[in-house]
Design a protein around this motif. Sequence first.
Motif: not given
Length: 103
Positions: A96-103
């Motif tokens: 979830e955290i990694l997917n939020r940081k990706r544009p």
Amino acid sequence: MKKRNQYSAEFKAKVVLEVLREEATVNEIASKYGIHPVMVNRWKQEFVDRASEVFKKGPSEAEKALEKEQQHVAELERKVGQLTYEVDWLKKKSDEILNRKRP
């Protein structure tokens, strides 16, 4: 090299009880079953030494050790379950955290 024979507890008890009945000598019984007389005497001595354990009340030492081991295994299984749950949760949160940081 000759492999050692493994005799069952039932077989040993049968031989020892036959010796204790004194219907034949130890040597005769040993030759009947193809066992060395010294082995028969060892079994007899162990049988006599441990006979009092039959009448003891409560769980035996082996039963206590088995119960303790089972409790330890159950505790480890609970721990593995908890750790598996935590790892799954952390994977989900990290995704979830990694997917939020990706544009």
